[in-house]
Design a protein around this motif. Structure first.
Motif, PDB file in Angstrom:
ATOM      1  N   GLU A 110       0.812  -1.219   0.000  1.00 47.22           N
ATOM      2  CA  GLU A 110       0.000   0.000   0.000  1.00 47.22           C
ATOM      3  C   GLU A 110       0.846   1.269   0.000  1.00 47.22           C
ATOM      4  O   GLU A 110       0.372   2.336  -0.408  1.00 47.22           O
ATOM      5  CB  GLU A 110      -0.955  -0.006   1.194  1.00 47.22           C
ATOM      6  CG  GLU A 110      -2.036  -1.066   1.090  1.00 47.22           C
ATOM      7  CD  GLU A 110      -3.055  -0.973   2.217  1.00 47.22           C
ATOM      8  OE1 GLU A 110      -3.317   0.152   2.707  1.00 47.22           O
ATOM      9  OE2 GLU A 110      -3.584  -2.032   2.627  1.00 47.22           O
ATOM     10  N   SER A 111       2.097   1.186   0.423  1.00 46.01           N
ATOM     11  CA  SER A 111       2.956   2.372   0.421  1.00 46.01           C
ATOM     12  C   SER A 111       3.284   2.825  -0.997  1.00 46.01           C
ATOM     13  O   SER A 111       3.759   3.950  -1.195  1.00 46.01           O
ATOM     14  CB  SER A 111       4.249   2.092   1.192  1.00 46.01           C
ATOM     15  OG  SER A 111       5.077   1.161   0.493  1.00 46.01           O
ATOM     16  N   GLU A 112       3.058   1.963  -1.985  1.00 48.43           N
ATOM     17  CA  GLU A 112       3.325   2.318  -3.378  1.00 48.43           C
ATOM     18  C   GLU A 112       2.096   2.885  -4.087  1.00 48.43           C
ATOM     19  O   GLU A 112       2.108   3.060  -5.307  1.00 48.43           O
ATOM     20  CB  GLU A 112       3.850   1.098  -4.133  1.00 48.43           C
ATOM     21  CG  GLU A 112       5.199   0.612  -3.615  1.00 48.43           C
ATOM     22  CD  GLU A 112       5.929  -0.241  -4.632  1.00 48.43           C
ATOM     23  OE1 GLU A 112       6.863   0.285  -5.260  1.00 48.43           O
ATOM     24  OE2 GLU A 112       5.547  -1.418  -4.789  1.00 48.43           O
ATOM     25  N   TRP A 113       1.054   3.195  -3.309  1.00 45.59           N
ATOM     26  CA  TRP A 113      -0.169   3.771  -3.859  1.00 45.59           C
ATOM     27  C   TRP A 113      -0.410   5.127  -3.187  1.00 45.59           C
ATOM     28  O   TRP A 113      -0.907   5.178  -2.066  1.00 45.59           O
ATOM     29  CB  TRP A 113      -1.363   2.841  -3.606  1.00 45.59           C
ATOM     30  CG  TRP A 113      -1.220   1.483  -4.223  1.00 45.59           C
ATOM     31  CD1 TRP A 113      -0.568   0.405  -3.706  1.00 45.59           C
ATOM     32  CD2 TRP A 113      -1.755   1.058  -5.473  1.00 45.59           C
ATOM     33  NE1 TRP A 113      -0.663  -0.665  -4.558  1.00 45.59           N
ATOM     34  CE2 TRP A 113      -1.394  -0.300  -5.657  1.00 45.59           C
ATOM     35  CE3 TRP A 113      -2.524   1.684  -6.472  1.00 45.59           C
ATOM     36  CZ2 TRP A 113      -1.753  -1.033  -6.774  1.00 45.59           C
ATOM     37  CZ3 TRP A 113      -2.892   0.947  -7.585  1.00 45.59           C
ATOM     38  CH2 TRP A 113      -2.515  -0.383  -7.744  1.00 45.59           C
ATOM     39  N   PRO A 114      -0.077   6.231  -3.823  1.00 48.78           N
ATOM     40  CA  PRO A 114      -0.317   7.551  -3.223  1.00 48.78           C
ATOM     41  C   PRO A 114      -1.805   7.782  -2.945  1.00 48.78           C
ATOM     42  O   PRO A 114      -2.677   7.159  -3.542  1.00 48.78           O
ATOM     43  CB  PRO A 114       0.192   8.525  -4.292  1.00 48.78           C
ATOM     44  CG  PRO A 114       1.120   7.719  -5.140  1.00 48.78           C
ATOM     45  CD  PRO A 114       0.580   6.324  -5.127  1.00 48.78           C
ATOM     46  N   HIS A 115      -2.074   8.710  -2.035  1.00 47.52           N
ATOM     47  CA  HIS A 115      -3.441   9.060  -1.691  1.00 47.52           C
ATOM     48  C   HIS A 115      -3.862  10.293  -2.489  1.00 47.52           C
ATOM     49  O   HIS A 115      -3.079  11.223  -2.690  1.00 47.52           O
ATOM     50  CB  HIS A 115      -3.559   9.349  -0.197  1.00 47.52           C
ATOM     51  CG  HIS A 115      -3.196   8.179   0.662  1.00 47.52           C
ATOM     52  ND1 HIS A 115      -3.117   8.258   2.033  1.00 47.52           N
ATOM     53  CD2 HIS A 115      -2.897   6.887   0.350  1.00 47.52           C
ATOM     54  CE1 HIS A 115      -2.784   7.072   2.527  1.00 47.52           C
ATOM     55  NE2 HIS A 115      -2.626   6.233   1.527  1.00 47.52           N
ATOM     56  N   LEU A 116      -5.118  10.281  -2.932  1.00 44.94           N
ATOM     57  CA  LEU A 116      -5.684  11.397  -3.677  1.00 44.94           C
ATOM     58  C   LEU A 116      -6.869  11.974  -2.918  1.00 44.94           C
ATOM     59  O   LEU A 116      -7.516  11.287  -2.120  1.00 44.94           O
ATOM     60  CB  LEU A 116      -6.157  10.945  -5.059  1.00 44.94           C
ATOM     61  CG  LEU A 116      -5.122  10.347  -6.008  1.00 44.94           C
ATOM     62  CD1 LEU A 116      -5.801   9.927  -7.309  1.00 44.94           C
ATOM     63  CD2 LEU A 116      -4.006  11.335  -6.289  1.00 44.94           C
ATOM     64  N   ALA A 117      -7.178  13.232  -3.214  1.00 50.31           N
ATOM     65  CA  ALA A 117      -8.367  13.857  -2.646  1.00 50.31           C
ATOM     66  C   ALA A 117      -9.620  13.244  -3.258  1.00 50.31           C
ATOM     67  O   ALA A 117      -9.589  12.647  -4.345  1.00 50.31           O
ATOM     68  CB  ALA A 117      -8.335  15.361  -2.904  1.00 50.31           C
ATOM     69  N   ILE A 118     -10.726  13.412  -2.583  1.00 47.28           N
ATOM     70  CA  ILE A 118     -12.001  12.933  -3.121  1.00 47.28           C
ATOM     71  C   ILE A 118     -12.337  13.689  -4.399  1.00 47.28           C
ATOM     72  O   ILE A 118     -11.901  14.814  -4.623  1.00 47.28           O
ATOM     73  CB  ILE A 118     -13.126  13.093  -2.092  1.00 47.28           C
ATOM     74  CG1 ILE A 118     -13.240  14.563  -1.658  1.00 47.28           C
ATOM     75  CG2 ILE A 118     -12.924  12.177  -0.897  1.00 47.28           C
ATOM     76  CD1 ILE A 118     -14.401  14.845  -0.732  1.00 47.28           C
ATOM     77  N   LEU A 119     -13.123  13.068  -5.257  1.00 49.61           N
ATOM     78  CA  LEU A 119     -13.577  13.731  -6.473  1.00 49.61           C
ATOM     79  C   LEU A 119     -14.612  14.792  -6.115  1.00 49.61           C
ATOM     80  O   LEU A 119     -15.539  14.524  -5.339  1.00 49.61           O
ATOM     81  CB  LEU A 119     -14.186  12.713  -7.432  1.00 49.61           C
ATOM     82  CG  LEU A 119     -13.216  11.704  -8.054  1.00 49.61           C
ATOM     83  CD1 LEU A 119     -13.982  10.600  -8.756  1.00 49.61           C
ATOM     84  CD2 LEU A 119     -12.260  12.391  -9.014  1.00 49.61           C
ATOM     85  N   PRO A 120     -14.501  15.997  -6.662  1.00 48.02           N
ATOM     86  CA  PRO A 120     -15.436  17.063  -6.287  1.00 48.02           C
ATOM     87  C   PRO A 120     -16.887  16.773  -6.633  1.00 48.02           C
ATOM     88  O   PRO A 120     -17.793  17.276  -5.969  1.00 48.02           O
ATOM     89  CB  PRO A 120     -14.910  18.281  -7.057  1.00 48.02           C
ATOM     90  CG  PRO A 120     -14.049  17.723  -8.145  1.00 48.02           C
ATOM     91  CD  PRO A 120     -13.475  16.461  -7.602  1.00 48.02           C
ATOM     92  N   SER A 121     -17.138  15.957  -7.647  1.00 48.83           N
ATOM     93  CA  SER A 121     -18.520  15.647  -8.014  1.00 48.83           C
ATOM     94  C   SER A 121     -19.097  14.488  -7.209  1.00 48.83           C
ATOM     95  O   SER A 121     -20.257  14.119  -7.408  1.00 48.83           O
ATOM     96  CB  SER A 121     -18.600  15.324  -9.510  1.00 48.83           C
ATOM     97  OG  SER A 121     -17.791  14.203  -9.833  1.00 48.83           O
TER      98      SER A 121
END
Length: 465
Positions: A110-121
């Motif tokens: 899991e350390s090789e998967w960056p985190h992203l913000a939620i989709l605005p829609s």
């Protein structure tokens, strides 16, 4: 001048040795753009043994090749082998090409998967309220991107994620296999995609999307493994794909409840053709349920569904708002189906309590024609919303052969309006036989994405270093 034998032998030996060496590259493929420069993943330290992480090799390669965007673009070639990798981003004017017998293996670290913000829609993650993991192959704000190959494979190794999802152990939404955001001119073609952690292909907030010649495979009980999900996209062409899925083969979306309404970006001008779908628990083509930015002008033709829950399914509810309109399907063949036609206005899955129950969706202009179905349990389940009926439903030239386990009530219709012609079994009274005879419409104009011409590109023998 005649060469003496001692002088000829070294030349013959060189030619013989050259014929025995493996050939790199030389394959041709069709793409929206060809590239002036090429490189191999090996040039950036890639190791195709199925054990060594290539995440940094992919990131170095893309960073290096991005420098050629203004000079004819670049392609990154993944040779035959098994290339273990975590998430990596793409760049503009770029092609990722998987040679025959090349397999990308998604890392389970899991350390090789960056985190992203939620989709605005969407306003939250699909699996959990917080953010989400980046997809295996990701890109945002890009122009002219190609992901293709000579039927190379991308294996998401999704069982790790499915198990965590089923045990409710996730704090973030599972990765998708490929996600492209806020981008224009995207091609994904001629690959085999296996076992995505969640949705396989998710173009979102993008335009001019071409998806061709994909084989997409996931266990039929795998959670949320949608095949192709255009989401708030315009001008999309999906064709010649074979999909076996634990969820919808194609799901057209545009945001979730109040967040999708506020973002206000519809999905429009989509053509789907020559699709084969197997999905016993879901739809061949789903419209929604996240459709709060609107869905308009979807054209499906030459579709085969086998052992699939439903054909074209509309999923919505009070709180969604927006619309699903101008939907056209023709030339569908279905074998072993639970439902041929299914629409529901009670798909009550909401991101949070903040949705407006008075935000009622408009469902109108739904056209189906030239459909043959066999071994069917239930011809139609068409359930609109009380006080907000689904209107303008047209069904013509449809023949349904029922299974031995057929339901006694074949057409269950509430809060809908429309007409039918030449339909067996005979439809419900809310869809009366139209006289004089009607043939439900299907557009004759061409969408701009249909006229995109592909170029013949090649993987050269000599790579940029």
């Amino acid at each position: 001048m005649t060469m003496t034998l001692p002088r000829v032998l070294p030349l013959l030996l060189l030619l013989l040795l050259s014929s025995l060496l493996p050939t790199r590259g030389g394959e041709s493929y069709a793409a929206i753009s060809c590239r002036k420069h090429s490189a191999s993943l090996v040039d950036f330290g890639g190791v195709g043994d199925g054990k060594t992480s290539n995440t940094e090799a992919f990131r170095r390669a893309v960073a290096n090749l991005s420098g050629y965007a203004g000079d004819g673009g670049a392609q990154l070639v993944v040779p035959a082998g098994k290339w273990l990798t975590g998430s990596f981003n793409l760049t503009s004017h770029f092609t990722l090409y998987l040679e025959k017998d090349a397999t990308l293996l998604a890392s389970q670290d899991e350390s090789e998967w960056p985190h992203l913000a939620i989709l605005p829609s969407y306003g939250r993650g699909r699996d959990a309220p917080g953010g989400r993991y980046s997809s295996l192959i990701f890109g945002t704000n890009l122009t002219d991107v190609v992901i293709t190959g000579n039927n190379g494979t991308i294996n998401g190794q999704g069982a790790y994620w499915w198990d965590k999802f089923k045990k409710d152990e996730l704090n973030l939404t599972r990765p998708y296999l490929i996600e492209i955001m806020f981008s224009d001119r995207v091609q994904i073609s001629n690959l085999t995609l296996l076992d995505s952690p969640s949705w396989f292909i998710h173009p979102v907030y993008s335009s001019n999307i071409l998806v061709q010649g994909l084989t997409i495979l996931a266990p039929i009980d795998s959670p949320n493994t949608d095949g192709v999900d255009p989401d708030s996209c315009t001008n999309v062409r999906i064709e010649d794909c074979y999909i076996v899925s634990g969820d919808d083969c194609i799901a057209i979306k545009s945001g979730w409840d109040e967040y999708g309404i506020k973002f206000g970006m519809p999905t429009r001008h989509v053509i789907i053709r020559r699709l084969t779908c197997i999905s016993p628990d879901s739809a061949t083509i789903a419209l929604g349920s996240e459709m709060s930015g609107g869905i308009q002008d979807v054209r499906a033709e030459d579709i085969m569904a086998i052992n699939t829950q439903s054909g074209v399914r509309i999923k919505t509810a009070p709180g969604r708002g927006a619309y699903v309109k101008d939907i056209f399907a023709k030339g569908m063949t279905m074998k072993t189906m639970k439902y041929v036609f299914w629409m529901t206005g009670a798909y009550n899955s909401h991101p949070d309590p903040g949705y407006d129950p008075k935000a009622l969706p408009v469902i109108q202009g739904i056209n189906y024609r030239d459909i043959m179905a066999s071994n069917v349990t239930y011809s139609a389940r068409l359930e609109g919303i009380k006080g907000d009926p689904f209107t303008g439903i047209c069904i013509s030239n449809v023949h349904i052969e029922l299974s031995e386990e057929r339901k006694k009530l074949q057409w269950n219709c509430t809060d809908i309006a429309g007409a039918t012609h030449n339909v067996t079994p005979v439809a419900c009274h809310l869809l009366p036989e139209k006289e004089p005879a009607i043939d439900c419409p299907f557009p004759t104009d061409r969408l701009p994405i249909e006229d995109v011409q592909l170029k013949t590109c090649s993987v050269p023998y000599n790579y940029v270093r």
